[in-house]
Design a protein around this motif. Structure first.
Motif, short mmCIF file in Angstrom:
data_model
loop_
_atom_site.label_atom_id
_atom_site.label_comp_id
_atom_site.label_asym_id
_atom_site.label_seq_id
_atom_site.Cartn_x
_atom_site.Cartn_y
_atom_site.Cartn_z
N ARG A 80 0.96 -1.29 -0.03
CA ARG A 80 0.02 0.03 -0.06
C ARG A 80 0.88 1.37 -0.05
O ARG A 80 1.77 1.37 0.78
CB ARG A 80 -0.91 0.03 1.38
CG ARG A 80 -1.79 1.23 1.37
CD ARG A 80 -2.94 0.80 2.60
NE ARG A 80 -4.05 1.98 2.33
CZ ARG A 80 -3.69 3.31 3.17
NH1 ARG A 80 -2.70 3.22 4.14
NH2 ARG A 80 -4.63 4.25 3.19
N GLU A 116 0.82 5.40 -0.17
CA GLU A 116 0.06 6.58 -0.05
C GLU A 116 0.76 7.76 -0.78
O GLU A 116 1.79 7.92 -0.55
CB GLU A 116 -0.22 7.11 1.30
CG GLU A 116 -1.46 5.87 2.17
CD GLU A 116 -1.63 6.52 3.28
OE1 GLU A 116 -1.11 7.27 4.07
OE2 GLU A 116 -2.57 5.87 4.01
N THR A 137 -3.42 6.57 -9.31
CA THR A 137 -3.90 5.70 -8.16
C THR A 137 -4.81 4.65 -8.53
O THR A 137 -5.31 4.67 -9.59
CB THR A 137 -4.49 6.86 -7.29
OG1 THR A 137 -5.77 7.31 -7.93
CG2 THR A 137 -3.65 7.88 -6.79
N SER A 148 -1.76 -1.48 -3.90
CA SER A 148 -2.74 -0.37 -3.87
C SER A 148 -1.97 0.97 -3.71
O SER A 148 -1.10 0.99 -2.96
CB SER A 148 -3.76 -0.64 -2.82
OG SER A 148 -4.60 0.63 -2.62
N ILE A 149 -2.23 1.79 -4.48
CA ILE A 149 -2.04 3.24 -4.72
C ILE A 149 -2.75 4.20 -4.38
O ILE A 149 -3.91 4.15 -5.26
CB ILE A 149 -1.00 3.49 -5.76
CG1 ILE A 149 0.19 2.63 -5.93
CG2 ILE A 149 -0.43 4.90 -5.80
CD1 ILE A 149 0.81 2.85 -7.21
N GLU A 150 -2.67 5.13 -3.29
CA GLU A 150 -4.09 5.75 -2.70
C GLU A 150 -3.55 7.12 -2.50
O GLU A 150 -2.38 7.47 -2.05
CB GLU A 150 -4.65 5.01 -1.56
CG GLU A 150 -5.07 3.72 -1.80
CD GLU A 150 -5.63 3.17 -0.30
OE1 GLU A 150 -5.64 3.75 0.72
OE2 GLU A 150 -6.17 1.98 -0.58
N LYS A 151 -4.66 7.97 -2.68
CA LYS A 151 -4.04 9.63 -2.39
C LYS A 151 -4.23 9.84 -0.84
O LYS A 151 -5.14 8.89 -0.28
CB LYS A 151 -5.10 10.45 -3.24
CG LYS A 151 -4.75 10.50 -4.42
CD LYS A 151 -5.78 11.65 -5.26
CE LYS A 151 -5.62 11.76 -6.76
NZ LYS A 151 -6.41 12.83 -7.25
N ALA A 198 -6.42 13.57 -1.03
CA ALA A 198 -7.47 12.59 -0.65
C ALA A 198 -8.48 13.37 -0.32
O ALA A 198 -9.67 12.96 -0.74
CB ALA A 198 -6.83 11.53 0.62
#
Length: 257
Positions: free
Chosen positions: A44, A46, A190, A214-217, A222
């Motif tokens: 993961r 961020e 993302t 998983s690449i998330e803001k 976000a």
């Protein structure tokens, strides 16, 4: 102190491989034989407004002598590629092709040149290598060659380091352990990614393992993204209002100058 994050990542991966090895041993006792194990240094990531790219490590182990091919495929979405032409001294979009399920990020690495590991038919079928990605056109607004638009899409993604024309390297630390580095650029999209490793022997797949990435803001980016999805209409009104205010302030500043 700067070396601690890398050492910590290696320790985490080693622990993950140890857990996988225990599961593998239990499976062997039950009659199942899985000769390939992999683990990622993180699953993961961020990103925020200060994100400048990062790298993750994939480690693995195998109990069979062979080649390893690793692929990473990012979120897929339709992409429209446009071509501009000059008309009355102005460059405007006049032609376009839309492609289905284009990966936002694609990476492949191998322990040897791909052509030495498997025949071309297999590489094409598995889409191993950015030039072998199947970019299916879903509508045309051009009489030109679709391959020219495909090539333009590849050039654009390679310029942004989202695709690589040359595969990366899977390095064997010894006969059983291997690793590769997956570089993610600053503007990596993302979403959900699939990391796949294949153990190849004699040009055939002996074992396949996959991991999710998983690449998330994160942070303020976000919050903005969540707000935009939750209330698209209000977000649009605010965006237009801010643009009008910015334009008015800009024109006021130029008048004073």
């Amino acid at each position: 102190m700067r070396r601690w994050p890398r050492y910590l990542a290696w320790a985490i991966v080693a622990a993950a491989l140890a857990v996988e090895a225990g599961t593998h041993a239990a499976a062997q006792e039950e009659g199942s034989d899985e000769p390939l194990l992999i683990a990622l240094s993180t699953q993961r990531i961020e990103i925020d407004s200060n994100f400048a790219g990062t790298s993750i490590l994939l480690f693995g182990a195998t109990d069979v002598v062979g080649d390893v091919v690793v692929s990473v495929r990012g979120p897929e979405e339709p992409v429209v590629v446009r071509r501009k032409r000059q008309s009355a001294g102005v460059w405007i979009n006049q032609e376009a092709i839309a492609f289905r399920n284009v990966p936002g990020y694609y990476f492949v690495a191998a322990s040897r040149p791909l052509e030495e590991i498997a025949p071309a038919e297999f590489l094409d079928r598995k889409q191993l290598g950015s030039q072998r990605l199947l970019l299916e056109a879903i509508w045309f607004d051009t009489s030109g060659d679709a391959n020219e638009f495909r090539a333009a899409l590849h050039r654009d993604r390679e310029r942004d380091s989202l695709y690589r024309s040359e595969p990366g390297t899977v390095e064997f630390i010894d006969e059983r352990l291997f690793r590769t580095t997956i570089d993610l650029p600053a503007h990596v999209p993302t979403g959900d990614y699939v990391v796949e490793a294949m153990l190849m022997v004699g040009g055939e797949v002996l074992s396949t393992r996959t991991e999710a990435l998983s690449i998330e803001k994160a942070g303020f980016s976000a919050d903005i993204s969540t707000f935009a999805r939750a209330d698209e209409a209000l977000y649009g009104v605010i965006a237009i209002a801010l643009a009008l205010v910015a334009g008015w302030l800009g024109s006021f500043a130029f008048r004073k100058g």
